[in-house]
Design a protein around this motif. Structure first.
Motif, PDB file in Angstrom:
ATOM      1  N   ASP A 779       0.877  -1.383   0.177  1.00 45.89           N
ATOM      2  CA  ASP A 779      -0.119   0.162   0.409  1.00 45.89           C
ATOM      3  C   ASP A 779       0.521   1.564   0.108  1.00 45.89           C
ATOM      4  OD1 ASP A 779      -2.334  -1.394  -0.299  1.00 45.89           O
ATOM      5  OD2 ASP A 779      -2.525  -1.494   1.376  1.00 45.89           O
ATOM      6  N   ASN A 780       2.323   1.403   0.632  1.00 41.59           N
ATOM      7  CA  ASN A 780       3.055   2.428   1.065  1.00 41.59           C
ATOM      8  C   ASN A 780       3.237   2.271  -0.563  1.00 41.59           C
ATOM      9  OD1 ASN A 780       6.044   2.905   1.223  1.00 41.59           O
ATOM     10  ND2 ASN A 780       4.392   4.612   2.570  1.00 41.59           N
ATOM     11  N   THR A 781       3.971   1.276  -1.025  1.00 43.87           N
ATOM     12  CA  THR A 781       4.689   1.821  -2.242  1.00 43.87           C
ATOM     13  C   THR A 781       4.019   2.604  -3.509  1.00 43.87           C
ATOM     14  OG1 THR A 781       5.846  -0.003  -2.125  1.00 43.87           O
ATOM     15  CG2 THR A 781       6.122   0.593  -4.619  1.00 43.87           C
ATOM     16  N   ALA A 782       2.326   1.994  -3.241  1.00 38.44           N
ATOM     17  CA  ALA A 782       1.275   1.804  -4.047  1.00 38.44           C
ATOM     18  C   ALA A 782       1.427   4.149  -3.855  1.00 38.44           C
ATOM     19  CB  ALA A 782      -0.318   1.644  -3.845  1.00 38.44           C
ATOM     20  N   GLN A 783       0.625   4.209  -2.484  1.00 37.06           N
ATOM     21  CA  GLN A 783       0.480   5.768  -1.777  1.00 37.06           C
ATOM     22  C   GLN A 783       1.812   5.733  -3.143  1.00 37.06           C
ATOM     23  OE1 GLN A 783       0.201   6.067   1.842  1.00 37.06           O
ATOM     24  NE2 GLN A 783      -1.951   4.782   1.706  1.00 37.06           N
ATOM     25  N   GLN A 784       2.779   5.981  -3.450  1.00 36.96           N
ATOM     26  CA  GLN A 784       4.364   6.812  -3.628  1.00 36.96           C
ATOM     27  C   GLN A 784       4.339   6.789  -4.705  1.00 36.96           C
ATOM     28  OE1 GLN A 784       7.071   4.670  -0.963  1.00 36.96           O
ATOM     29  NE2 GLN A 784       8.210   6.321  -1.657  1.00 36.96           N
ATOM     30  N   MET A 785       4.034   5.726  -6.323  1.00 34.35           N
ATOM     31  CA  MET A 785       3.400   6.234  -7.187  1.00 34.35           C
ATOM     32  C   MET A 785       2.296   6.955  -7.625  1.00 34.35           C
ATOM     33  SD  MET A 785       3.715   1.572  -8.144  1.00 34.35           S
ATOM     34  CE  MET A 785       4.015   2.467  -9.548  1.00 34.35           C
ATOM     35  N   ARG A 786       1.153   6.936  -6.063  1.00 28.56           N
ATOM     36  CA  ARG A 786       0.491   7.902  -6.958  1.00 28.56           C
ATOM     37  C   ARG A 786       0.890   9.678  -6.344  1.00 28.56           C
ATOM     38  NH1 ARG A 786      -3.225   3.759  -4.408  1.00 28.56           N
ATOM     39  NH2 ARG A 786      -2.959   4.945  -2.710  1.00 28.56           N
ATOM     40  N   ARG A 787       1.635   9.846  -5.660  1.00 29.26           N
ATOM     41  CA  ARG A 787       2.226  10.982  -5.162  1.00 29.26           C
ATOM     42  C   ARG A 787       2.647  11.441  -6.409  1.00 29.26           C
ATOM     43  NH1 ARG A 787       4.766  13.147   0.503  1.00 29.26           N
ATOM     44  NH2 ARG A 787       5.262  14.453  -0.322  1.00 29.26           N
ATOM     45  N   VAL A 789       2.618  10.330  -9.460  1.00 24.00           N
ATOM     46  CA  VAL A 789       2.370  10.845 -11.112  1.00 24.00           C
ATOM     47  C   VAL A 789       1.399  12.173 -10.204  1.00 24.00           C
ATOM     48  CG1 VAL A 789       0.186  10.682 -12.340  1.00 24.00           C
ATOM     49  CG2 VAL A 789       1.579   8.472 -11.452  1.00 24.00           C
ATOM     50  N   LEU A 790       0.485  12.298  -9.284  1.00 23.70           N
ATOM     51  CA  LEU A 790       0.352  13.780  -9.333  1.00 23.70           C
ATOM     52  C   LEU A 790       1.098  14.717  -9.378  1.00 23.70           C
ATOM     53  CD1 LEU A 790      -2.358  12.526  -6.100  1.00 23.70           C
ATOM     54  CD2 LEU A 790      -2.887  12.774  -8.637  1.00 23.70           C
ATOM     55  N   ALA A 794       0.548  17.747 -11.982  1.00 28.95           N
ATOM     56  CA  ALA A 794       0.948  19.030 -11.515  1.00 28.95           C
ATOM     57  C   ALA A 794       1.803  19.713 -11.707  1.00 28.95           C
ATOM     58  CB  ALA A 794       1.168  19.037  -9.405  1.00 28.95           C
ATOM     59  N   GLU A 795       3.136  19.112 -12.425  1.00 32.88           N
ATOM     60  CA  GLU A 795       4.573  20.051 -12.829  1.00 32.88           C
ATOM     61  C   GLU A 795       3.646  20.044 -13.681  1.00 32.88           C
ATOM     62  OE1 GLU A 795       7.643  17.929 -12.013  1.00 32.88           O
ATOM     63  OE2 GLU A 795       7.967  18.240  -9.982  1.00 32.88           O
ATOM     64  N   SER A 796       2.873  19.213 -14.810  1.00 33.14           N
ATOM     65  CA  SER A 796       2.872  19.659 -16.167  1.00 33.14           C
ATOM     66  C   SER A 796       1.792  20.791 -16.808  1.00 33.14           C
ATOM     67  CB  SER A 796       2.060  18.397 -16.427  1.00 33.14           C
ATOM     68  OG  SER A 796       3.225  17.263 -16.619  1.00 33.14           O
ATOM     69  N   ALA A 797       1.270  20.430 -15.399  1.00 31.97           N
ATOM     70  CA  ALA A 797      -0.606  21.804 -15.306  1.00 31.97           C
ATOM     71  C   ALA A 797       0.104  23.139 -15.090  1.00 31.97           C
ATOM     72  CB  ALA A 797      -1.139  21.289 -14.351  1.00 31.97           C
ATOM     73  N   ALA A 798       1.368  23.393 -14.420  1.00 32.96           N
ATOM     74  CA  ALA A 798       2.282  23.943 -14.193  1.00 32.96           C
ATOM     75  C   ALA A 798       2.753  25.501 -15.103  1.00 32.96           C
ATOM     76  CB  ALA A 798       3.468  24.659 -13.070  1.00 32.96           C
TER      77      ALA A 798
END
Length: 803
Positions: A779-787, A789-790, A794-798
């Motif tokens: 679960d921690n690894t999945a949360q890191q991957m989602r983070r 990606v987010l 965010a960087e792409s949007a900026a």
């Protein structure tokens, strides 16, 4: 003819070897200073030009006079005139050069070639003399000319000594001209003179090369030394401009011989006023120094290097502190000549240290002495032999405080504690020492021998004062207080027992309905009997495999990655269910079971962690009793060897209270553990025992901030300042900082802004059995991957918005 061929071969071989020597012996000069080297070479030649030209004129006239009676007198007269004119032109050029006095200090290679050509031309003129004077001349005239030629070779080489090219250009024609005549004369004596001339030429040539090399080497070395001096001067200037430290120097008598501008600023006096004065004349006294030194004069007597010796100095009317480091200096004879070193004004650092020290002894919220001060005050009632003339301890807590804290919030709870502390201090006055033990628990140490009636009256006054209503931020708050009293030596023979019995009395007061006080009585041992039953169960817990390990994750502050787990002990009691450590660890320490339990925890934690993927770490808490047993280092070594766990993956946590005990023995064991390769962390940092002395006396790897600070920081700026100071202290000492009890995202954000390294708390994970760890890691690894990606989104949007 054979002799002529032989000497011709000698001349040819000598010339070739001279060329090879010339290229091999000349020093390679850096291009940047080649022009200056050439200038110095020509300047050396120019200084001897008058002597050289005068020698040419005088010798030419002598040759002319010697040949007046010969057949070549007209030729010699013309030759002498040429030499004289050439010498006069040389003198004229020397005078003109002296008058010009150009500001340039470099000479081009073309200028050197011009000087070499002029020297060669002069040598050529002299080289004609043998052909003009020795043809059909008598033996005496021939020897005179050869002697003169040898002398001119020596004079010319000496004058042109610093420039080998010019020296060889001058002497070679003289030698060649002389040898041509001598070798064709067929006179044995002249042939011998030819050999001597060749020898003289070789000696002069090698000497010229050697001297020129030494001359150039000295110039290059001098330039390099000057450059290094400039670099050192620049570095010292940059050091004094960009650093808070300053330079100083004293002679053997202790008088200042060098004072930098920054030191003068620190002393508040002009440099001229400090030079020649002793440091002691500035009102300086030792504040912190090596053992055995009582004054500054002792440093001069020892004549040894010292570091960070702190002295107090009067600057105006204000007391400052300087930290001085220095090394002894000696003169050329090896005699002691004083000290040279650096210094720094550490006044602000001392004030900060005093502030932190006060924080270690006083409660931030209430301003009362904390638990450490309470223990010190209580221990002071017993002498070295364990005897006491009498003292009493009043333990008290606030009734119904938890309800107020939960219903009105921590800010109101903090204000209530502060107001209660003020009332308690006013009520006790000079009778005793009022301390806050933690939470809503307070204690009073009464050192004077008071009668039970007086202690009862004081306790009742405390209950009445604390039970009065409180007006806090438009909130009307009513609470109560309960007090337990124990008196020594009637109720206890030592401080620990006295405190325990006061606690028992407090529990009785609370059990009797609160809002009252109770003295300790022997019948209160019923509670001790219940604990005895708990002891029996705990002793069988190890045999019956009832102890279990749960693991709480340690999370990195930046990427929120799992870096390891802390091993937490649980007791799977057959009747009580899952029992937390707070309910039995203290008892285990008192009953002497903690060492066996601690050894089991250590072995089990290492065994479990060895199966985790590297580099996940496991943290294990150690009890002070394990250090007192003396075999902790062997236990840790055995646990690592049996499990195969890398020492760097084991982190041992100790409490600050451990360092209050046998400090020397404790530090020795900690250093031995450190040598094994394990990491050492100071747990519950800031709860009352903190001391900077422990942080520099032993190289800890980590400090863990107590959860109470994290819980109260959001609504208390003082707590936030303390946390910020602790994290700054960690960075300064290269210590990792872990915050415990992180339960909200706001707490994590604030701690991350403070540059805290790791988090631990319910926000990231509760203590879990070993079987739940794989799922948590996924679960921690999945949360890191989602983070990730987010963050990328965010960087792409900026970036798109910026475009």
């Amino acid at each position: 003819m054979r002799q002529t061929s032989f000497f011709s071969g000698v001349i040819s071989g000598t010339a070739s070897r001279a060329a090879a020597l010339l290229s091999r012996h000349l020093t390679a000069v850096p291009e940047a200073m080649a022009g200056r080297v050439r200038f110095e070479q020509l300047a050396s030649i120019q200084r001897l030009t008058p002597v050289m030209m005068a020698a040419n004129i005088i010798n030419a006239q002598l040759v002319c006079l010697a040949g007046l009676g010969g057949t070549h007198r007209l030729t010699l007269l013309v030759w002498a005139g040429v030499v004289t004119c050439y010498a006069l032109l040389g003198l004229r050029g020397w005078v003109a050069a002296r008058r010009r006095k150009s500001g340039k200090n470099t000479v081009s290679a073309r200028g050197v070639r011009r000087v070499a050509l002029q020297a060669g031309l002069l040598g050529f003129i002299w080289g004609l003399l043998p052909a003009l004077a020795l043809h059909d001349a008598g033996l005496h005239m021939s020897m005179l000319v050869v002697a003169l030629m040898a002398g001119m070779i020596g004079v010319g080489s000496f004058a042109l000594l610093t420039l080998p090219v010019a020296a060889l250009a001058y002497t070679t024609p003289l030698v060649v001209g002389s040898l041509w005549v001598l070798l064709t004369s067929h006179e044995p004596i002249l042939l011998a003179l030819a050999g001597l001339l060749i020898f003289c030429y070789l000696v002069v040539g090698l000497s010229c090369l050697s001297h020129a090399k030494v001359f150039v080497d000295r110039l290059v070395a001098g330039d390099e030394l000057e450059r290094q001096k400039q670099v050192v001067s620049l570095l010292l200037s940059d050091f004094e401009e960009g650093s808070s430290d300053w330079l100083w120097e004293v002679d053997a008598a202790g008088a200042l011989t060098y004072v930098s501008e920054r030191m003068a600023e620190a002393a508040g006096r002009p440099r001229e006023d400090l030079l020649g004065r002793r440091v002691s004349e500035l009102g300086a006294e030792l504040a912190e120094a090596p053992e055995g030194l009582s004054n500054l004069g002792g440093l001069l007597i020892d004549q040894k290097a010292f570091r960070d010796v702190v002295v107090s100095v009067l600057v105006g009317d204000e007391l400052h502190w300087w930290a001085l480091s220095g090394k002894p200096i000696h003169d050329l004879d090896g005699a002691f000549a004083g000290f040279r070193g650096v210094g720094a004004d550490v006044t602000q650092a001392r004030k900060d240290q005093e502030r932190i020290k006060r924080l270690a002894h006083y409660d931030v919220l209430t301003g009362l002495p904390n638990r450490l001060s309470f223990l010190q005050a209580l221990s002071a009632a017993w002498d070295a032999k364990g005897k006491t003339s009498g003292c009493a301890v009043l333990c008290l807590d606030l009734d119904h405080f938890k309800g107020v804290n939960d219903s009105l919030g921590h800010p109101i709870g903090d204000a209530l504690l502060a107001e209660a502390a003020g009332r308690l201090r006013a009520c006790v006055g000079e009778t005793g020492v009022v301390t806050r033990l933690g939470g809503d628990e307070f204690a009073v140490v009464v050192r004077d021998h008071l009668a039970p009636a007086e202690l009862g009256a004081l306790a009742q006054a405390i209950v009445d004062a604390l039970s009065q209503p409180y007006e806090l931020n438009d909130h009307h708050v009513s609470i109560g207080a309960s007090v337990g009293i124990a008196v020594a030596p009637a109720d206890a023979d030592d401080a620990d027992t006295l405190l325990k019995n006061a606690d028992l009395a407090l529990y009785r007061a609370k059990g009797d309905g609160r809002g009252a006080y109770r003295f300790f009585e022997a019948t209160m041992d019923l509670w001790a009997q219940e604990r005895r039953a708990l002891e029996i169960d705990l002793r069988s817990a190890l045999k019956n495999d009832e102890l279990k390990l749960f693991f709480q994750p340690l999370i990195g502050a930046k990427a929120h990655e799992t870096i390891g787990f802390e091993a937490l002990l649980r007791w799977q009691h057959p009747r009580r269910g899952l029992v937390g450590p707070d309910d039995f660890i203290e008892c285990a320490e008192q009953w002497g079971l903690i060492c066996k339990i601690g050894e089991w925890v250590l072995n089990e934690a290492c065994r479990q962690a060895a199966a985790w993927p590297a580099p996940l770490k496991v943290a294990v808490n150690l009890s002070p009793n394990q250090f007192a047993a003396g075999d902790l280092v062997d236990q840790v070594r055995a646990a690592l060897e049996a499990s195969g766990l890398a020492p760097s993956r084991l982190e041992l946590e100790i409490t600050e209270g451990l360092l209050l005990r046998d400090t020397a023995g404790t530090l020795e064991q900690l250093k031995a553990l450190k040598d094994l390769g394990v990491r050492i962390a100071m747990d519950d940092f800031g709860t009352g025992y903190s001391s900077l002395a422990y942080l520099w006396r032993f190289p800890f790897d980590k400090i863990k901030i107590d959860r109470t600070f994290v819980a109260e920081m959001a609504g208390n700026p003082a707590i936030a300042d303390i946390l910020r100071t602790i994290t700054l202290l960690g960075r300064t000492l290269n210590l990792e900082v872990t915050a415990e009890g992180v339960e909200t995202a706001d707490q994590a954000r604030i701690l991350e802004d403070m540059r805290c390294d790791h988090f631990q708390g319910y926000l990231f994970g509760r203590p879990m059995p070993i079987a739940d760890i794989p799922g948590f890691l996924l679960d921690n690894t999945a949360q890191q991957m989602r983070r990730i990606v987010l963050d990328e989104a965010a960087e792409s949007a900026a970036a798109a918005k910026g475009a």
